[in-house]
Design an enzyme around this catalytic site. Structure first.
Site, short mmCIF file in Angstrom:
data_model
loop_
_atom_site.label_atom_id
_atom_site.label_comp_id
_atom_site.label_asym_id
_atom_site.label_seq_id
_atom_site.Cartn_x
_atom_site.Cartn_y
_atom_site.Cartn_z
N GLU A 267 43.30 -22.64 -18.28
CA GLU A 267 42.30 -23.24 -17.35
C GLU A 267 42.93 -24.16 -16.72
OE1 GLU A 267 38.52 -26.09 -17.65
OE2 GLU A 267 39.37 -25.77 -19.63
N LYS A 332 33.57 -21.63 -12.66
CA LYS A 332 33.01 -22.15 -13.61
C LYS A 332 31.64 -22.51 -13.32
CE LYS A 332 33.31 -24.96 -17.84
NZ LYS A 332 34.38 -25.96 -18.60
N CYS A 382 36.35 -21.94 -20.68
CA CYS A 382 36.61 -23.21 -21.72
C CYS A 382 35.06 -23.33 -22.26
CB CYS A 382 36.91 -24.49 -21.26
SG CYS A 382 37.53 -25.71 -22.50
#
Length: 513
Positions: A267, A332, A382
């Site tokens: 990430e 995300k 994540c």
């Protein structure tokens, strides 16, 4: 021996003991893996609820248990706020304590409501331990993972990725396992009074072991070669402007070292916006991809306009594209409160921390996977892999539409914010649960660890040492098909919990007649 023959200690002693019991529960999770402790500590909590003198006492005991559990399990948040965020130590410690107290309210809700329903329905200790409490435990854990965007880290079901209860994951997911573990704990809590529930607990464990042997999904297509990069860039240097050039050279060299069907970075491996990249960086990656046939999944913040930037993964494919027009993009969508978006009224708190890019734009709830040869890869970034229902929803959506459905999952993370602590193996355990729920392998590319490959049965088949720089090169087989959890998500848990409560009410009413 009967419950009424045992008296609980005074509240002034009972609450510290409950907090200690909750803290001990942390050892049931990774990296320790002592999963029976989760059942034993929960059994003690159920025993206390059954013997509580009042609803208030039951709620306070649950609150203390939840506080001890969360405060000892996520103490590493202090590191992100103090060591890397620059927050004063006392305030960072207070923030962790307040979070633990807030999470403890969910436990308090479950224990207090269980005791209240037991009294209102005149339910027996047996009914509370085997139906009322397990149902409310599952519901309050689900609530904790949903309300205010959710914080399901260290939810009780995660302790069972390596226990026989892992077999239930493809059916009812992590919250369902939590409900089942509470049922077993209820059986253990009744042992001083009855022996039969112990047999029931054993049968549940045997059933879980049998379910774990069922293959809900099957191999699909040919395996692909994968290289997962672990740059081990110190968090204090990651966004330092003086170090940006070194970071770009590091990942350019790691990516181009050896070709592979899929090469994935962590990430925000590239800690600047795509518009700020020097021209030679994307040019080198595009040329490498076209010459070798490698697909590159690059973690980078992506800007779409003024104050509109996303925590993204962009794909560079052999067919030809560029960071400005990527062949694939994933944004995300489940953002971290305070770190990636600012909750209403907390701007002052976020401003105290030195967190770059702290207010991202959310991605779409359902995003398509990208293709690598004849495999389809669904990314998550994540913190997103804490939300198994969202990953399952994306898989179910593509199945329902007839679109290509992911045959493997990819998590790209940077949790260097939390240092070399138990946060890293805890996060790996969370990814193991996602593989169990979906019957698909999980690829993990992380900055400092744990970079790993998890098979469809939740087993870690390969990993890199934490806090080391390296590349994990593996061949990974994709899997297709559906598990019940993909089809129904948490609906099976919710239905079962409500039926348990309705049955408890009916049985208690029948006994009073």
């Amino acid at each position: 021996m009967h419950f009424r023959q045992i008296t609980l200690p005074r509240l002034s002693l009972l609450l510290p003991l409950a907090a200690l019991t909750g803290a001990i529960n942390v050892f049931a999770f990774a990296p320790y893996g002592l999963w029976p402790l989760q059942l034993l500590t929960l059994a003690l909590l159920i025993f206390c609820v059954n013997r509580a003198e009042s609803v208030k006492q039951a709620a306070l005991v649950g609150w203390a248990y939840g506080f001890g559990w969360v405060s000892h399990g996520v103490y590493w948040l202090y590191i992100s706020m103090h060591d890397f965020g620059g927050m004063p130590g006392w305030l960072a410690a207070l923030a962790v304590a307040l979070l633990a107290l807030a999470m403890g309210l969910y436990t308090a809700l479950g224990t207090g409501l269980a005791r209240w329903l037991q009294r209102r329905w005149a339910a027996s200790p047996l009914l509370l331990a085997l139906a009322i409490f397990p149902a409310l435990w599952g519901l309050t854990e689900w609530l904790r993972g949903w309300l205010f965007t959710g914080f399901p880290w260290l939810i009780s079901g995660y302790a069972h990725t390596v226990s026989p209860l892992a077999g239930f994951a493809p059916l009812v997911g992590v919250y369902g396992i939590g409900c089942i573990s509470a049922l077993i704990a209820g059986c253990l809590a009744l042992l001083p009074q009855r022996r039969l529930p112990a047999v029931a607990a054993l049968l549940i464990l045997v059933a879980g072991f049998g379910l774990h042997r069922i293959d809900w999904t099957a191999p699909s297509g040919q395996p692909i070669s994968v290289r997962l990069l672990q740059g081990n860039v110190p968090q204090e240097e990651k966004f330092d402007e003086a170090q940006i050039g070194n970071t770009l050279r590091l990942y350019a060299d790691m990516i181009r070292a050896v070709p592979a069907d899929l090469i994935a970075t962590p990430e925000t491996a590239i800690p600047i916006l795509q518009t700020q990249l020097p021209p030679e960086f994307p040019a080198a990656l595009i040329a490498f991809s076209q010459q070798t046939g490698s697909n590159i999944a690059l973690g980078i913040p992506y800007i779409d306009g003024p104050n509109r930037y996303a925590n993204s993964i962009i794909g560079i494919a052999p067919q030809g594209n560029s960071p400005a027009h990527p062949g694939f993009r994933y944004d995300k969508q489940h953002l971290v409160p305070f770190g990636e978006f600012v909750p209403f009224g907390f701007r002052w708190f976020v401003d105290m921390m030195n967190i770059p890019l702290g207010d991202f734009t959310r991605g779409a709830p359902v995003q398509a996977p990208f293709s690598v040869k004849d495999q389809w890869v669904l990314p998550n970034i994540c913190y997103e892999d804490l939300f198994g229902e969202e990953i399952a929803r994306q898989l179910a959506a593509t199945m329902a539409s007839g679109a290509p459905t992911a045959t493997m999952l990819l998590n790209m993370s940077n949790i260097a914010w939390f240092g070399n602590t138990i946060a890293l193996p805890q996060h790996l355990q969370i990814s193991q649960m996602r593989s169990l729920e979906t019957g698909r392998p999980m690829l993990r590319a992380t900055n400092t660890g744990t970079t790993a490959v998890i098979d469809p049965h939740g087993n870690v088949s390969a990993q890199l040492p934490r806090y080391s720089r390296g590349t994990l090169a593996v061949s990974v087989q994709g899997y297709s098909g559906s598990t019940p959890y993909i089809l129904f998500g948490n609906r099976l848990l919710l239905a079962a919990a409500l039926l348990m409560l309705a049955g408890s009410w009916w049985w208690s009413r029948r006994r009073r007649r």
